[in-house]
Design a protein around this motif. Structure first.
Motif, PDB file in Angstrom:
ATOM      1  N   LEU A 162       0.861  -1.177   0.000  1.00 48.71           N
ATOM      2  CA  LEU A 162       0.000   0.000   0.000  1.00 48.71           C
ATOM      3  C   LEU A 162       0.901   1.231   0.000  1.00 48.71           C
ATOM      4  CD1 LEU A 162      -2.507  -1.076   2.805  1.00 48.71           C
ATOM      5  CD2 LEU A 162      -2.829  -1.222   0.329  1.00 48.71           C
ATOM      6  N   VAL A 163       0.680   2.129  -0.932  1.00 44.35           N
ATOM      7  CA  VAL A 163       1.574   3.271  -1.071  1.00 44.35           C
ATOM      8  C   VAL A 163       0.814   4.563  -0.808  1.00 44.35           C
ATOM      9  CG1 VAL A 163       3.050   4.525  -2.679  1.00 44.35           C
ATOM     10  CG2 VAL A 163       2.995   2.036  -2.728  1.00 44.35           C
ATOM     11  N   ALA A 164       1.292   5.362   0.127  1.00 48.91           N
ATOM     12  CA  ALA A 164       0.709   6.691   0.368  1.00 48.91           C
ATOM     13  C   ALA A 164       1.685   7.706  -0.218  1.00 48.91           C
ATOM     14  CB  ALA A 164       0.522   6.916   1.863  1.00 48.91           C
ATOM     15  N   ASP A 165       1.347   8.197  -1.396  1.00 48.34           N
ATOM     16  CA  ASP A 165       2.265   9.072  -2.139  1.00 48.34           C
ATOM     17  C   ASP A 165       1.752  10.505  -2.067  1.00 48.34           C
ATOM     18  OD1 ASP A 165       3.931  10.324  -3.870  1.00 48.34           O
ATOM     19  OD2 ASP A 165       3.696   8.875  -5.513  1.00 48.34           O
ATOM     20  N   SER A 166       2.440  11.326  -1.296  1.00 49.29           N
ATOM     21  CA  SER A 166       2.008  12.719  -1.159  1.00 49.29           C
ATOM     22  C   SER A 166       3.146  13.519  -0.544  1.00 49.29           C
ATOM     23  CB  SER A 166       0.783  12.769  -0.238  1.00 49.29           C
ATOM     24  OG  SER A 166       0.657  14.040   0.331  1.00 49.29           O
ATOM     25  N   ASP A 167       3.194  14.849  -0.847  1.00 47.43           N
ATOM     26  CA  ASP A 167       4.286  15.620  -0.197  1.00 47.43           C
ATOM     27  C   ASP A 167       4.085  15.689   1.315  1.00 47.43           C
ATOM     28  OD1 ASP A 167       3.059  16.531  -2.433  1.00 47.43           O
ATOM     29  OD2 ASP A 167       3.089  18.626  -1.802  1.00 47.43           O
ATOM     30  N   LYS A 168       2.899  15.327   1.776  1.00 43.01           N
ATOM     31  CA  LYS A 168       2.704  15.284   3.243  1.00 43.01           C
ATOM     32  C   LYS A 168       3.654  14.273   3.890  1.00 43.01           C
ATOM     33  CE  LYS A 168      -2.257  16.010   2.840  1.00 43.01           C
ATOM     34  NZ  LYS A 168      -2.851  15.500   1.614  1.00 43.01           N
ATOM     35  N   PHE A 169       4.094  13.299   3.072  1.00 43.85           N
ATOM     36  CA  PHE A 169       4.934  12.231   3.629  1.00 43.85           C
ATOM     37  C   PHE A 169       6.382  12.304   3.160  1.00 43.85           C
ATOM     38  CE2 PHE A 169       0.611  10.438   3.205  1.00 43.85           C
ATOM     39  CZ  PHE A 169       0.312  10.393   4.556  1.00 43.85           C
ATOM     40  N   THR A 170       6.749  13.427   2.537  1.00 40.63           N
ATOM     41  CA  THR A 170       8.123  13.528   2.043  1.00 40.63           C
ATOM     42  C   THR A 170       9.111  13.293   3.183  1.00 40.63           C
ATOM     43  OG1 THR A 170       7.354  15.104   0.429  1.00 40.63           O
ATOM     44  CG2 THR A 170       9.732  15.021   0.774  1.00 40.63           C
ATOM     45  N   HIS A 171       8.783  13.865   4.342  1.00 39.10           N
ATOM     46  CA  HIS A 171       9.632  13.632   5.517  1.00 39.10           C
ATOM     47  C   HIS A 171       8.825  12.779   6.498  1.00 39.10           C
ATOM     48  CE1 HIS A 171      11.956  16.660   3.675  1.00 39.10           C
ATOM     49  NE2 HIS A 171      10.972  17.531   3.746  1.00 39.10           N
ATOM     50  N   PRO A 172       9.462  11.765   7.073  1.00 37.81           N
ATOM     51  CA  PRO A 172       8.683  10.847   7.904  1.00 37.81           C
ATOM     52  C   PRO A 172       8.356  11.409   9.293  1.00 37.81           C
ATOM     53  CG  PRO A 172      10.969  10.149   7.814  1.00 37.81           C
ATOM     54  CD  PRO A 172      10.875  11.390   6.984  1.00 37.81           C
ATOM     55  N   LEU A 173       7.391  12.327   9.345  1.00 38.14           N
ATOM     56  CA  LEU A 173       6.966  12.852  10.650  1.00 38.14           C
ATOM     57  C   LEU A 173       6.040  11.842  11.321  1.00 38.14           C
ATOM     58  CD1 LEU A 173       6.009  16.626  10.273  1.00 38.14           C
ATOM     59  CD2 LEU A 173       7.943  15.618  11.463  1.00 38.14           C
ATOM     60  N   ALA A 174       6.310  11.569  12.576  1.00 36.80           N
ATOM     61  CA  ALA A 174       5.564  10.513  13.265  1.00 36.80           C
ATOM     62  C   ALA A 174       4.069  10.825  13.341  1.00 36.80           C
ATOM     63  CB  ALA A 174       6.131  10.325  14.664  1.00 36.80           C
ATOM     64  N   GLU A 175       3.720  12.084  13.554  1.00 35.97           N
ATOM     65  CA  GLU A 175       2.291  12.441  13.694  1.00 35.97           C
ATOM     66  C   GLU A 175       1.538  12.176  12.381  1.00 35.97           C
ATOM     67  OE1 GLU A 175       4.786  14.210  14.727  1.00 35.97           O
ATOM     68  OE2 GLU A 175       4.431  14.705  16.838  1.00 35.97           O
ATOM     69  N   THR A 176       2.181  12.538  11.270  1.00 37.51           N
ATOM     70  CA  THR A 176       1.539  12.338   9.968  1.00 37.51           C
ATOM     71  C   THR A 176       1.367  10.841   9.697  1.00 37.51           C
ATOM     72  OG1 THR A 176       3.064  14.105   9.364  1.00 37.51           O
ATOM     73  CG2 THR A 176       1.628  13.293   7.626  1.00 37.51           C
ATOM     74  N   TRP A 177       2.415  10.104   9.999  1.00 37.94           N
ATOM     75  CA  TRP A 177       2.384   8.657   9.802  1.00 37.94           C
ATOM     76  C   TRP A 177       1.302   8.014  10.673  1.00 37.94           C
ATOM     77  CZ3 TRP A 177       3.578   3.975   7.912  1.00 37.94           C
ATOM     78  CH2 TRP A 177       4.502   3.878   6.877  1.00 37.94           C
ATOM     79  N   ALA A 178       1.209   8.467  11.926  1.00 40.87           N
ATOM     80  CA  ALA A 178       0.237   7.864  12.853  1.00 40.87           C
ATOM     81  C   ALA A 178      -1.178   8.067  12.317  1.00 40.87           C
ATOM     82  CB  ALA A 178       0.383   8.485  14.237  1.00 40.87           C
ATOM     83  N   ARG A 179      -1.410   9.248  11.792  1.00 41.87           N
ATOM     84  CA  ARG A 179      -2.734   9.538  11.214  1.00 41.87           C
ATOM     85  C   ARG A 179      -2.999   8.644   9.996  1.00 41.87           C
ATOM     86  NH1 ARG A 179      -7.680  10.129  10.904  1.00 41.87           N
ATOM     87  NH2 ARG A 179      -8.557  11.706   9.517  1.00 41.87           N
ATOM     88  N   LEU A 180      -1.937   8.425   9.227  1.00 39.45           N
ATOM     89  CA  LEU A 180      -2.065   7.548   8.054  1.00 39.45           C
ATOM     90  C   LEU A 180      -2.434   6.125   8.493  1.00 39.45           C
ATOM     91  CD1 LEU A 180      -1.625   6.915   5.007  1.00 39.45           C
ATOM     92  CD2 LEU A 180       0.791   6.514   5.567  1.00 39.45           C
TER      93      LEU A 180
END
Ligand code: FAD
Length: 344
Positions: free
Chosen positions: A82-100
């Motif tokens: 499963l690929v989440a491709d977006s500039d939101k994920f360019t840098h692996p921020l834990a909060e963004t990842w957790a929401r994903l």
């Protein structure tokens, strides 16, 4: 009404017994999946041999696509990527990842979510678990069944068997040193699908902001996976002297490690720290120079196959765990070793 409520609670408690499907939170770098994430796939196989395994990757641009292709082919047990491709994920921020993870779990309803017990996984798992309202089980070293796990406690001096009786998903971080990859790693063609991010709520992500990323460029093997590790302790006395350890590591094709005392004294950066609050290593050969053998250090090296210690104090606790010990001054022993070992 009270009876109905308790029955409902009971059914959610036992929901783990539904069919098992696992989501792996995977880390990638330079267009490839990191080996610790592949070990997490091995752990998923221990949860249930028949489990379907989805690997979740996030990032942006060509390196993500390359990593997705690597993920799809790298392990025969991976059912989909499963690929989440977006500039939101360019840098692996834990909060963004957790929401994903929360978003993907809402759609996938996985029974298990697994990640490596490294900085990446340790950063994301508790946050994602909080969003999903479950208690994660960290640092798992053995899996006895789909809801029973073994993890070290008291700095590795005791092993604790934990039974998970919460609701789905059961969330685990696993020590990659305990789940060695046992298959041919180029024998799969798993389908790749894009995660629908249309409902990804950015405001939800909150307060963290990416500033920059610094990494040491080195040709030495990764400390967490190296076959040989050479560690220096406080006895090295300075960053300049610590270069002896680095030279020895170069000659032996080894990774460099350090004790917390050496890190705190500023001899080397803290990503080289081995131990309870550093990296867990399990090399074939672990060589410790001027390391006393505090329990917090030993917690990170217990799974090493052969431990060699050089210490000028014959009563140093490191000798209790060493397979080979030499009572001597490292400032004499290391130069002699450097002289006698052939150039690589
Ligand atoms: P020391 O304990 O000072 O030992 C130095 C050794 O070098 C001595 O045994 C001495 O005999 C020997 N020596 C001196 N000169 C020479 C010489 N010329 N030749 C040969 N030998 C010589 N520590 C970690 O390493 N990793 C961790 O993850 C970690 N986590 C911790 C977490 C907590 C909560 C706490 C409280 C502590 C933690 N520590 C950790 C610190 C740990 O308790 C020790 O203080 C530390 O490991 C000691 O490092 P050292 O062996 O380099 O130093």
């Amino acid at each position: 009404a009270i009876k109905t409520t308790s029955l409902l609670r009971f059914s959610s408690v036992t929901s783990i017994s539904r069919s098992i499907s696992t989501l792996i939170l995977a880390e990638h770098d330079g267009g490839a999946i990191k080996s610790q994430s592949i070990s997490a796939v091995e752990a998923a196989k221990s949860v249930d041999k028949q489990t379907s395994i989805s690997l979740l990757l996030a990032g942006s641009g060509p390196s993500l696509q390359q990593a997705a292709a690597h993920a799809a082919s790298c392990h025969p047990s991976i059912s989909q990527v499963l690929v989440a491709d977006s500039d939101k994920f360019t840098h692996p921020l834990a909060e963004t990842w957790a929401r994903l993870v929360q978003l993907v779990q809402q759609k996938g309803e996985y029974s298990h979510i697994i990640t490596a017990s490294n900085s990446f996984g340790k950063n994301i798992l508790p946050r994602a678990a909080a969003l999903l309202d479950v208690s994660p089980i960290t640092d798992v070293i053995a899996i006895s069944s789909s809801n029973q796990f073994v993890r070290p406690i008291y700095a590795g001096n005791a092993l604790c068997t934990v039974r998970y009786s919460g609701s789905n998903p059961c969330m685990l971080s696993v020590r990659s040193t305990s789940f060695a990859v046992s298959v041919d790693l180029k024998s799969n063609e798993a389908p790749i699908s894009q995660v629908d991010l249309s409902t990804f709520d950015e405001d939800f992500v909150g307060k963290s902001r990416y500033i920059n990323h610094t990494a040491q460029v080195t040709e030495r093997p990764d400390l967490g996976n190296a076959q040989v590790v050479i560690t220096g302790g406080r006895a090295l006395k300075s960053a300049e002297n610590f270069k002896m350890i680095e030279k020895l590591a170069e000659k032996l094709g080894a990774a460099v490690g350090a004790t917390r005392a050496a890190v705190d004294a500023g001899f080397v950066p803290n990503d080289l720290q081995v131990g309870q609050t550093g990296k867990i290593v399990a090399p074939k050969l672990y060589m410790a120079f001027g390391v006393s053998g505090a329990i917090q250090h030993l917690a990170g090296i217990r799974d090493s196959k052969v431990i060699v210690a050089v210490n000028k104090d014959a009563d140093a606790p490191i000798f209790q765990v060493a397979d080979y010990g030499l009572v001597g001054d490292l400032f004499e022993v290391i130069p002699e070793l450097l002289e006698k070992l052939p150039e690589k």
